[in-house]
Structure formats: C-alpha cells, structure tokens
Design a protein around this motif. Structure first.
Motif, PDB file in Angstrom:
ATOM      1  N   UNK A 121       5.831  -2.212  -6.676  1.00 28.03           N
ATOM      2  CA  UNK A 121       4.626  -2.033  -7.491  1.00 28.03           C
ATOM      3  C   UNK A 121       4.026  -3.385  -7.869  1.00 28.03           C
ATOM      4  N   UNK A 122       4.874  -4.367  -8.172  1.00 30.17           N
ATOM      5  CA  UNK A 122       4.389  -5.713  -8.516  1.00 30.17           C
ATOM      6  C   UNK A 122       3.677  -6.338  -7.322  1.00 30.17           C
ATOM      7  N   UNK A 123       4.243  -6.156  -6.114  1.00 31.41           N
ATOM      8  CA  UNK A 123       3.619  -6.705  -4.911  1.00 31.41           C
ATOM      9  C   UNK A 123       2.259  -6.061  -4.656  1.00 31.41           C
ATOM     10  N   UNK A 124       2.172  -4.747  -4.810  1.00 31.82           N
ATOM     11  CA  UNK A 124       0.912  -4.052  -4.571  1.00 31.82           C
ATOM     12  C   UNK A 124      -0.136  -4.419  -5.608  1.00 31.82           C
ATOM     13  N   UNK A 125       0.274  -4.669  -6.842  1.00 36.96           N
ATOM     14  CA  UNK A 125      -0.680  -5.022  -7.885  1.00 36.96           C
ATOM     15  C   UNK A 125      -1.292  -6.398  -7.654  1.00 36.96           C
ATOM     16  N   UNK A 126      -0.597  -7.289  -6.946  1.00 34.62           N
ATOM     17  CA  UNK A 126      -1.099  -8.651  -6.709  1.00 34.62           C
ATOM     18  C   UNK A 126      -2.005  -8.739  -5.493  1.00 34.62           C
ATOM     19  N   UNK A 127      -2.113  -7.671  -4.717  1.00 32.04           N
ATOM     20  CA  UNK A 127      -2.940  -7.728  -3.514  1.00 32.04           C
ATOM     21  C   UNK A 127      -4.425  -7.694  -3.877  1.00 32.04           C
ATOM     22  N   UNK A 128      -5.214  -8.365  -3.089  1.00 32.46           N
ATOM     23  CA  UNK A 128      -6.660  -8.280  -3.245  1.00 32.46           C
ATOM     24  C   UNK A 128      -7.137  -6.887  -2.827  1.00 32.46           C
ATOM     25  N   UNK A 129      -8.344  -6.555  -3.279  1.00 28.69           N
ATOM     26  CA  UNK A 129      -8.864  -5.217  -3.005  1.00 28.69           C
ATOM     27  C   UNK A 129      -8.988  -4.938  -1.511  1.00 28.69           C
ATOM     28  N   UNK A 142       1.593  -4.411   3.385  1.00 25.59           N
ATOM     29  CA  UNK A 142       1.081  -3.602   2.283  1.00 25.59           C
ATOM     30  C   UNK A 142       1.417  -2.126   2.483  1.00 25.59           C
ATOM     31  N   UNK A 143       1.261  -1.652   3.712  1.00 24.37           N
ATOM     32  CA  UNK A 143       1.606  -0.266   3.990  1.00 24.37           C
ATOM     33  C   UNK A 143       3.103  -0.014   3.798  1.00 24.37           C
ATOM     34  N   UNK A 144       3.917  -0.981   4.216  1.00 30.63           N
ATOM     35  CA  UNK A 144       5.352  -0.829   4.050  1.00 30.63           C
ATOM     36  C   UNK A 144       5.725  -0.825   2.575  1.00 30.63           C
ATOM     37  N   UNK A 145       5.100  -1.690   1.793  1.00 32.33           N
ATOM     38  CA  UNK A 145       5.378  -1.726   0.351  1.00 32.33           C
ATOM     39  C   UNK A 145       4.930  -0.436  -0.332  1.00 32.33           C
ATOM     40  N   UNK A 146       3.788   0.110   0.105  1.00 33.31           N
ATOM     41  CA  UNK A 146       3.298   1.362  -0.479  1.00 33.31           C
ATOM     42  C   UNK A 146       4.225   2.523  -0.138  1.00 33.31           C
ATOM     43  N   UNK A 147       4.706   2.575   1.095  1.00 30.66           N
ATOM     44  CA  UNK A 147       5.643   3.635   1.486  1.00 30.66           C
ATOM     45  C   UNK A 147       6.963   3.495   0.737  1.00 30.66           C
ATOM     46  N   UNK A 148       7.422   2.253   0.572  1.00 28.38           N
ATOM     47  CA  UNK A 148       8.657   2.018  -0.175  1.00 28.38           C
ATOM     48  C   UNK A 148       8.508   2.454  -1.627  1.00 28.38           C
ATOM     49  N   UNK A 149       7.374   2.141  -2.227  1.00 32.75           N
ATOM     50  CA  UNK A 149       7.147   2.528  -3.618  1.00 32.75           C
ATOM     51  C   UNK A 149       7.119   4.038  -3.774  1.00 32.75           C
ATOM     52  N   UNK A 150       6.469   4.731  -2.830  1.00 34.42           N
ATOM     53  CA  UNK A 150       6.423   6.191  -2.899  1.00 34.42           C
ATOM     54  C   UNK A 150       7.815   6.802  -2.741  1.00 34.42           C
ATOM     55  N   UNK A 151       8.609   6.247  -1.829  1.00 39.95           N
ATOM     56  CA  UNK A 151       9.958   6.771  -1.631  1.00 39.95           C
ATOM     57  C   UNK A 151      10.851   6.505  -2.836  1.00 39.95           C
ATOM     58  N   UNK A 152      10.719   5.331  -3.443  1.00 45.55           N
ATOM     59  CA  UNK A 152      11.518   5.017  -4.625  1.00 45.55           C
ATOM     60  C   UNK A 152      11.126   5.920  -5.802  1.00 45.55           C
ATOM     61  N   UNK A 153       9.843   6.213  -5.931  1.00 45.59           N
ATOM     62  CA  UNK A 153       9.420   7.120  -7.001  1.00 45.59           C
ATOM     63  C   UNK A 153       9.958   8.529  -6.761  1.00 45.59           C
ATOM     64  N   UNK A 154      10.037   8.945  -5.496  1.00 44.47           N
ATOM     65  CA  UNK A 154      10.608  10.258  -5.192  1.00 44.47           C
ATOM     66  C   UNK A 154      12.090  10.302  -5.540  1.00 44.47           C
ATOM     67  N   UNK A 155      12.813   9.255  -5.190  1.00 45.92           N
ATOM     68  CA  UNK A 155      14.240   9.219  -5.495  1.00 45.92           C
ATOM     69  C   UNK A 155      14.487   9.109  -6.993  1.00 45.92           C
TER      70      UNK A 155
END
Length: 348
Positions: A121-129, A142-155
């Motif tokens: 989430x910290x990495x995604x928040x620092x990305x430019x629009x 960015x896509x990998x970080x977003x998928x990782x964040x979604x999977x971690x939230x599911x777990x």
C-alpha cells in the motif's frame, strides 16, 4: 458461534432436514466405506476387490442401514463439540502444546500478511497518477504490487482484527472475526443478542441463516469423518503396498471439506451480520425500548443492554438505566349513544 440460533426457528420439519443432511448422509458414506474395506479381505492379508459384492445379502444391507442410523444418532449431539474442536478450542493437556504452536504460527502469519499489505500500500501511494495500476501507462511493478495488496487483504480477512484473539485453526479464526465484527458498530454482541433477535426475524432471513449454518456444519462433519476414514484405512492397507495410498482419497475429501467449511464460515458470518442489520429495531420494539436518535446513542445504549441480557450486575451496584416505551393503548370501543329517557312532560 456455530450454534447461536440452533432451535430458535425449529420445528419437526427443520430438525428432520438438518439431521438428514448433516448426520445421515456423511454417516452413510462413512459406513459404506468401512463396509468396502472389510469386505475387500485386506484385513486378513488377502485383498480382492472382486469379493466386495460376492454373496451380498439382504442382512448386510440391513446391518449397514442400522449402523448408519446409529452412527448418525450418536454423532448428532456431538456436532457442537466437533465444530468447536475444528475451531481450535483444544484445552486438554495433550492438545494444549499443539494449540499453542498453531496459535503462534497463525500470529506470525497474520503479522507477515499485515507487513506485506502495508508495504504494498505504501508503494502504491507513492506512485504518480500516470503510473497507478488503473492508468494506461502503468508498469509491471505497479500491477504486481496491486495484486499483492489485494491478495494480502483477502488473507487478512481470515483473521480477527486483534492478533491476541487469533485461534489455532483457519475455521476458528474466520468465525472469531465475524463473531467480533457482527453488530459491533451498534454495540451488539451477537453471542448475547442473536438468540433473542432470531425470534423477531422474518422467516426468509432465518431460512438463509440456517442454510448457511447447515452447509458449514455438513462440511465440518464430512471433514471429521474423512480424517477418521483415512486413519482407519492405514491398518487395513498396511500390508498391501501401493494400496496404502488409498488413504489419500478420504484425506483429500477431508481437506477439501475443511477448506470449504472455512469459506462457508465467512458466508455464515455475513448472514449473521445481515440479520442483525435488518432486525435490530424489531428487537428493540419487542423489548419495549425507545429507538435511538443516532448510531452513537444506539451503541452506547446497547452496551448497557448487553449487560442486562447477560444478567451481569453493574460494578456500582445500581441498576442500569434504559428508557422503556409504554405499551400502546387500544382505543376504547365507541358505544352507541343511549336514547334519553322521556321526561314526564313529554309523556303528558
């Protein structure tokens, strides 16, 4: 938590359906499997599957039916204990070390999930629009970080909010999460209020809740009997070489059933939360309590109500204050106007 409203919407039809689905069907499959093992000759060291149906008699079918029904009747009162065991309530001296080990494992896993979720989430928040995962020119990272964040939230959704409430099993943690979350924004404890609230719920809402509970308990019963069948298979097939791998079949069924029970526990928790959301005001009406003006007042008032329902005396010894609504008075029946008695002057 699994049996919060058992019997609240009972009846002979519902009890018969529950007994058939949760008790009879798994017991019939387990009894049939044991019958096949015994008829195969593996116990005597002469495995021959062709002998299974040779000389099959009506008495064998009758005995199998009796064994099935007896097993279902014996296991049905133990269903609540089976669910608690699969939740991880292991208080015996033999299982207590295992409970501690598994609890520590799930705590470490939960903390790791939280760390990875926070880092992504910290990495995604620092990305430019223009580099956000939803942007056309996003990057693979960015896509990998977003998928990782979604999977971690599911777990993370499989654990209670507080790490100190974690239990030794996945099923226990899923049920504990919903047990703590359902009704929490209103100050309602489902363990206290739900058996009473079920009395005010609509029939279709209770049917939905009971269906989720029945499916979850069926999965738990299947998992337990599958594990037992896998254990029983080992002494039968111990001397039969590769046939020992037959134990993996009931074990695979048990594993799949247990993972299904965890998923169904989430649906059961959602059904509980829905019932509380939709029926809490009818619950207040049955208790003749005034409706709150806002959710903050409702939460504060329900903290007192939960103490009252638990018959927990307050610390200061004074009775808690709850405002009752007087019962609505029925309008009095309008009597027909009586004719005035004729005066003596009128009679003259």
């Amino acid at each position: 938590m699994a049996n919060l409203i058992t019997g609240a919407s009972g009846g002979i039809t519902r009890i018969g359906r529950y007994f058939t689905v949760v008790s009879v069907i798994p017991s019939a499959l387990f009894a049939t499997y044991l019958y096949l093992l015994m008829r195969s000759g593996a116990w005597d060291g002469r495995l021959d599957w062709s002998k299974v149906f040779d000389g099959l008699k009506l008495t064998d079918a009758v005995l199998l039916t009796i064994f099935t029904v007896a097993g279902a009747l014996a296991a049905n009162p133990l269903q609540f204990m089976l669910v608690q065991f699969m939740e991880g309530y292991w208080n015996g001296p033999l299982l207590r070390p295992l409970a501690l080990s598994r609890t520590l494992h799930h705590r470490r896993r939960c903390l790791t999930i939280q760390d990875r979720m926070g880092a992504s989430a910290w990495y995604l928040a620092r990305l430019d629009d223009e580099l956000k995962p939803s942007a056309p020119d996003t990057t693979v990272e960015a896509l990998r970080a977003d998928a990782l964040n979604a999977e971690m939230r599911r777990l993370r959704a499989g654990y209670p909010d507080r790490p100190e409430e974690i239990l030794p099993t996945r099923l226990g943690n899923m049920l504990r999460r919903h047990e703590r979350r359902a009704g929490s924004m209103y100050g309602i404890d489902p363990l206290v209020a739900l058996p009473r609230m079920a009395m005010t719920a609509q029939p279709e809402e209770l049917t939905y809740l009971n269906n989720q509970r029945t499916q979850m308990e069926l999965a738990v019963r299947t998992a337990v009997l599958g594990l037992l069948a896998a254990v029983v298979t080992v002494p039968f097939m111990w001397r039969e070489g590769a046939w020992l791998l037959l134990a993996l079949v009931p074990y695979g069924i048990a594993y799949a059933s247990y993972r299904g029970a965890v998923a169904l526990a989430a649906e059961y928790g959602t059904a509980i939360a829905t019932l509380i959301d939709m029926n809490r005001f009818a619950f207040y009406d049955r208790l003749r309590l005034a409706h709150p003006e806002d959710i903050a007042q409702e939460s504060a008032r329900n903290e007192i109500l939960m103490q009252v329902l638990q018959a927990a005396p307050p610390a200061d010894g004074r009775p808690p204050f709850l405002a009752y609504v007087p019962p609505a008075q029925q309008p009095q029946e309008q009597l027909p106007p009586q004719e005035a008695a004729p005066s003596p002057a009128d009679e003259e």
